[in-house]
Design a protein around this motif. Structure first.
Motif, mmCIF file in Angstrom:
data_model
loop_
_atom_site.group_PDB
_atom_site.id
_atom_site.type_symbol
_atom_site.label_atom_id
_atom_site.label_comp_id
_atom_site.label_asym_id
_atom_site.label_seq_id
_atom_site.Cartn_x
_atom_site.Cartn_y
_atom_site.Cartn_z
ATOM 1 N N SER A 1 38.770 37.321 57.576
ATOM 2 C CA SER A 1 38.197 36.312 56.700
ATOM 3 C C SER A 1 36.844 36.715 56.165
ATOM 4 C CB SER A 1 38.052 35.048 57.391
ATOM 5 O OG SER A 1 38.204 34.297 58.042
ATOM 6 N N GLN A 2 36.078 37.461 56.971
ATOM 7 C CA GLN A 2 34.768 37.947 56.495
ATOM 8 C C GLN A 2 34.965 38.947 55.364
ATOM 9 O OE1 GLN A 2 31.860 36.735 57.320
ATOM 10 N NE2 GLN A 2 30.845 38.082 55.906
ATOM 11 N N VAL A 3 35.967 39.824 55.511
ATOM 12 C CA VAL A 3 36.262 40.787 54.447
ATOM 13 C C VAL A 3 36.699 40.049 53.196
ATOM 14 C CG1 VAL A 3 37.840 42.625 53.732
ATOM 15 C CG2 VAL A 3 36.823 42.669 56.006
ATOM 16 N N LYS A 4 37.564 39.058 53.338
ATOM 17 C CA LYS A 4 38.018 38.287 52.185
ATOM 18 C C LYS A 4 36.852 37.588 51.506
ATOM 19 C CE LYS A 4 42.752 37.248 53.448
ATOM 20 N NZ LYS A 4 43.701 36.175 53.727
ATOM 21 N N LYS A 5 35.966 37.024 52.298
ATOM 22 C CA LYS A 5 34.807 36.317 51.741
ATOM 23 C C LYS A 5 33.942 37.297 50.962
ATOM 24 C CE LYS A 5 30.808 33.591 52.994
ATOM 25 N NZ LYS A 5 29.944 33.145 54.078
ATOM 26 N N SER A 6 33.697 38.458 51.551
ATOM 27 C CA SER A 6 32.862 39.456 50.907
ATOM 28 C C SER A 6 33.466 39.895 49.570
ATOM 29 C CB SER A 6 32.700 40.655 51.826
ATOM 30 O OG SER A 6 32.011 41.682 51.182
ATOM 31 N N LEU A 7 34.750 40.197 49.560
ATOM 32 C CA LEU A 7 35.407 40.618 48.319
ATOM 33 C C LEU A 7 35.479 39.487 47.304
ATOM 34 C CD1 LEU A 7 38.332 42.821 49.637
ATOM 35 C CD2 LEU A 7 36.312 43.561 48.383
ATOM 36 N N SER A 8 35.735 38.280 47.772
ATOM 37 C CA SER A 8 35.884 37.163 46.849
ATOM 38 C C SER A 8 34.577 36.801 46.162
ATOM 39 C CB SER A 8 36.461 35.939 47.563
ATOM 40 O OG SER A 8 35.539 35.420 48.492
ATOM 41 N N GLU A 9 33.460 37.237 46.736
ATOM 42 C CA GLU A 9 32.163 37.004 46.098
ATOM 43 C C GLU A 9 31.839 38.086 45.070
ATOM 44 O OE1 GLU A 9 29.575 36.832 49.459
ATOM 45 O OE2 GLU A 9 30.081 34.751 49.902
ATOM 46 N N LYS A 10 32.531 39.228 45.142
ATOM 47 C CA LYS A 10 32.250 40.360 44.262
ATOM 48 C C LYS A 10 33.262 40.506 43.127
ATOM 49 C CE LYS A 10 30.208 43.037 47.989
ATOM 50 N NZ LYS A 10 30.332 44.248 48.801
ATOM 51 N N VAL A 11 34.452 39.956 43.310
ATOM 52 C CA VAL A 11 35.538 40.141 42.352
ATOM 53 C C VAL A 11 35.666 38.911 41.458
ATOM 54 C CG1 VAL A 11 38.047 40.432 42.136
ATOM 55 C CG2 VAL A 11 36.795 41.656 43.908
ATOM 56 N N SER A 12 35.868 39.164 40.167
ATOM 57 C CA SER A 12 36.109 38.079 39.215
ATOM 58 C C SER A 12 37.389 38.375 38.460
ATOM 59 C CB SER A 12 34.966 37.971 38.212
ATOM 60 O OG SER A 12 33.774 37.631 38.845
ATOM 61 N N LEU A 13 38.083 37.344 38.079
ATOM 62 C CA LEU A 13 39.275 37.496 37.252
ATOM 63 C C LEU A 13 38.931 37.032 35.845
ATOM 64 C CD1 LEU A 13 41.906 35.994 39.711
ATOM 65 C CD2 LEU A 13 41.345 38.393 39.354
ATOM 66 N N GLU B 1 34.756 31.102 43.665
ATOM 67 C CA GLU B 1 34.616 29.829 42.949
ATOM 68 C C GLU B 1 35.947 29.363 42.370
ATOM 69 O OE1 GLU B 1 31.791 28.001 42.826
ATOM 70 O OE2 GLU B 1 30.915 29.499 44.143
ATOM 71 N N GLU B 2 36.748 30.303 41.891
ATOM 72 C CA GLU B 2 38.054 29.969 41.327
ATOM 73 C C GLU B 2 38.986 29.384 42.379
ATOM 74 O OE1 GLU B 2 39.358 30.205 38.201
ATOM 75 O OE2 GLU B 2 37.458 30.856 37.363
ATOM 76 N N MET B 3 38.866 29.879 43.606
ATOM 77 C CA MET B 3 39.785 29.481 44.668
ATOM 78 C C MET B 3 39.342 28.231 45.429
ATOM 79 S SD MET B 3 42.138 31.581 44.213
ATOM 80 C CE MET B 3 43.185 31.267 45.590
ATOM 81 N N LYS B 4 38.156 27.723 45.156
ATOM 82 C CA LYS B 4 37.650 26.557 45.886
ATOM 83 C C LYS B 4 38.590 25.364 45.802
ATOM 84 C CE LYS B 4 32.699 26.942 46.372
ATOM 85 N NZ LYS B 4 31.400 26.455 45.954
#
Length: 76
Positions: free
Chosen positions: A48-60, A31-34
């Motif tokens: 890109s699938q790995v990035k998507k998966s991690l970006s949904e689980k990680v928050s800053l 959401e931050e990177m949108k």
């Protein structure tokens, strides 16, 4: 400890001594990177699938981590 485990979330929140930050108020990295431009076109589909998966689980989170509504803070 057993008493706390038996309490509902709302009952536990009444026991807090100060303000807290619920985790559901911290948006995931995705959401931050949108709003920012990314060059995902250069990446492979698998990467890109790995990035998507991690970006949904990680928050800053920038702030006092002792205010987060979590059970423990661990320093590696």
């Amino acid at each position: 400890q057993e008493r706390l485990l038996k309490m509902t979330l709302e009952e536990r929140r009444k026991e807090y001594a100060r303000d807290y930050v619920p985790l559901n108020t911290i948006p995931p990295w995705k959401e931050e990177m949108k709003g920012k431009s990314q060059s995902d076109e250069e990446d492979t589909q698998e990467a890109s699938q790995v990035k998507k998966s991690l970006s949904e689980k990680v928050s800053l989170y920038r702030g006092d981590i002792t205010l987060l509504e979590i059970d423990a803070i661990v320093n590696a």
